[in-house]
Structure formats: C-alpha cells, structure tokens
Design an enzyme around this catalytic site. Sequence first.
Site, short mmCIF file in Angstrom:
data_model
loop_
_atom_site.label_atom_id
_atom_site.label_comp_id
_atom_site.label_asym_id
_atom_site.label_seq_id
_atom_site.Cartn_x
_atom_site.Cartn_y
_atom_site.Cartn_z
N TYR A 141 0.81 -1.22 0.00
CA TYR A 141 0.00 0.00 0.00
C TYR A 141 0.84 1.27 0.00
CZ TYR A 141 -3.99 -3.03 1.10
OH TYR A 141 -4.95 -4.00 1.07
N LYS A 157 3.98 -15.40 1.71
CA LYS A 157 3.87 -16.11 0.43
C LYS A 157 5.31 -16.33 -0.03
CE LYS A 157 1.30 -17.64 -3.02
NZ LYS A 157 0.45 -18.84 -2.89
N ASP A 181 -2.59 -18.16 1.11
CA ASP A 181 -3.75 -18.85 0.51
C ASP A 181 -4.23 -19.97 1.42
OD1 ASP A 181 -1.24 -19.83 -0.10
OD2 ASP A 181 -1.82 -20.72 -2.01
N ASP A 233 -5.01 -7.06 5.75
CA ASP A 233 -6.25 -6.36 5.44
C ASP A 233 -7.35 -7.38 5.14
OD1 ASP A 233 -8.08 -4.45 4.77
OD2 ASP A 233 -7.04 -3.70 3.00
N ASP A 283 -10.43 -9.18 7.99
CA ASP A 283 -11.87 -9.13 7.71
C ASP A 283 -12.48 -10.53 7.70
OD1 ASP A 283 -12.09 -6.43 7.56
OD2 ASP A 283 -12.83 -6.34 5.51
#
Length: 357
Positions: free
Chosen positions: A142, A193, A225, A249, A253
């Site tokens: 970001y 990852k 994943d 992020d 959630d």
Amino acid sequence: MKGYKIAVLPGDGIGPEIVGEAVKVLKTVGKKHNIKFDLHEALVGGASIDKYGISLTDDTLKLVKQSDAVLLGAVGGPKWEGLDYSIRPERALLALRKELGLFANLRPAKIYPVLADASTLKKEVIDGVDIMVIRELTGGLYFGTPKGVTKLPDGTERGVNTMIYTTPEIERIAKIAFDVARKRRKKVTSVDKANVLETTELWRKVVIKVHKEYQDVELNHMYVDNCAMQLIRNPKQFDVIVTENTFGDILSDEAAMLTGSIGMLPSASLGGKVGLYEPIHGSAPDIAGTDKANPIATILSVAMMLRFSFNLTNEADAIEKAVESVLNKGYRTADINQHGMKLVGCKGMGEAIISEI
Ligand code: NAD
C-alpha cells in the site's frame, strides 16, 4: 492514585453514541479500581470538517500526541462523500496513524458461545475460536514505490505497486506479535507467500530470527492462501496471526466475519508512544441517532486500551467478563438480537454492562 490522559474522539454517525457508553464504562472502572482517567474530547472527521474545515486540526493532533492513549468512534458519512479524497473525513485516520507511528493493527476475533448462531459457519467449527490478527499497517504494497498507472506508447496503460519490507520493519511487528502471544496462548502463526514473493521470503527469515528471543512462544509459518482456507476450515488452530499489510487487510476481515457481528469487534493500533483504540466498524449512518447501535465493539476497545497501553490486566478482564455476562443474561442490541432475548438500545446495553462491572 494512578492517572492516564486519554484523548476521546467520537467522530461521526453513531460515533458519539457508542463512545458515550464506552466512556461511562471507563469512568466506572476508574472509580472502582481507584484509577484517574483524565478524558479530553475533541472533534475528528466530518464533525471537524463542519466546524473547522478540516478533518484533523493541529489542536486535536497536539492533544492526541500529549495523551497516553486515544479512543476513537468512527468517521465519515454521506454528508461528506462528495468531497475530494484529499479532504474527506477518512483522511484523519490516515494522518493519525502516520503521526502516531502506528505500524501494528491488532484485531481480535472471539466467539461468544451464546452468539455462535450469528456466524455463517457451523457451531462445532467456530465454538471456542479466539484469534488475534496482527496486521502490519504502514509498509508493504500500500505504500511502496514506484506506484501508479502510466500510459504506454501503444495507447494501453501499465499499473504498478511495489511490496517493500525492510529488516527493521519486520523485526518490530514480529516483536509485537510475540509479546502479544505471551499475554495469550503463546502461539504465533506468521503468514507469508515465501514460495513466490521474495519480500515475504525476507519476512519469514526475519521472523525466525526474532523468534530466537521468544523461545517460550511456539512459531509456525503458513502461506496466505492456505491461511485463508484454514480460517474457514479449522479456525481454532490459531492464536496470534501476524502478517504484512495487504494480506492482513484481507485476513482480518475474514477472521472478523467468523463471529458474524460487526458491532462486537474492537481493534488496537500500536507502534509509537500513543496507542489508538477503535471499533472495526464504520459510522453506520443508517442507524445514527436512533439509539440502535451496538456499543460493545467500542467498550471492548477500551478493554484493549487498558490491557495494551496501561497494562491494567485485571481491569481489562473485568470489562470483558462484564460483556460476556450481559450476553449470557440475554441482553441484545438489534444487530445481534435473536428470538426470546432482551432487546436493548445503545444506552441500555451500556447500562447493563456498567451494572455488571
Ligand atoms: P459501517 O461499518 O458503518 O456499516 C455497515 C453496516 O453495519 C450498516 O448496516 C450498519 O448499520 C451496521 N453497523 C455498523 N456498526 C454497527 C454497530 N456498532 N451496531 C449496529 N450495527 C452496526 O460501514 P459502511 O456503511 O460501509 O460505512 C459508513 C461510513 O463509515 C462511511 O462513510 C465509511 O467511509 C465510514 N467508515 C469509517 C470507518 C472508521 O471510522 N474506521 C471504518 C469503516 C467505514
């Protein structure tokens, strides 16, 4: 008598209602345990735009920086949606994070047995879930440069974002994760990852190095994943999850939704001298001013403040126990109501929790 200075920023929409109840809880705990909470209220977000023309004034920023912690409600709403992004209420949050150096976002997702039906998952899968997701907040995809969209000679466009992490950035978030795990069940899952992204290969290497100082905490690694899948398949395996900004992020959630109720979930942002505590939900303009908001997320944010900024473990436990007890007694705001329960408003829920404390 111990004393703490707290900046209280109610913000917009349901912000003033939910923060009002959380402040009453804080005052009750202070009185009972002989702690002085010195509370200073200020405007933020749309409310600040309406009065001063900007979402975060220098005076509010000064107050926040001179405080021991910040309690925030929520900002934003339809009234300010036409404004340019650079001056919208939500900019105040980004500015606060940056100015306070808040690089770690802590989001617990805990299932209350009596609310297990609110989850979309089967009861046996989610019963007993108690996860803390720690998201790196100021680095990664970001914020990395180069970034942006450029036009190519053939008329097409090219978009770029860059995922960057340096050793010190990974070290400091890993330390927070291990420290938090020590106050919980002493297990950290670091999510990356590393099979594809070099940046997260470095992430894994640094986390392993920091772990050498925390041998009492168990560490395992998981690809993002797989983690997304495991959160749905067997969420009980997790205690603390630590991960970079973008993965965090999304995963925070996902973890939050295991519980099925947005009005129940608190958060903490840590890093610098002053921590910021707020519910994960927004300003809920659809129910603002109707006494329908659930104040529990904000009240639990106060509990996090006591635990993480002031080390007041017993007092934090007392608030969390009071919330659980009120739920067990059947008190429900509209968002979590079920047949046969005692429906209360924002104020009624606040009062019920206070009487348990
Ligand atoms: P929201 O979280 O405000 O609301 C989503 C839904 O959940 C709504 O139906 C709302 O009524 C309900 N809800 C949320 N909190 C609740 C509570 N405590 N009790 C009962 N019900 C609750 O998200 P949104 O509608 O997408 O956004 C509304 C505004 O809030 C927007 O302006 C958005 O930018 C802003 N926002 C602010 C923050 C923040 O301040 N940190 C976070 C998210 C959204």
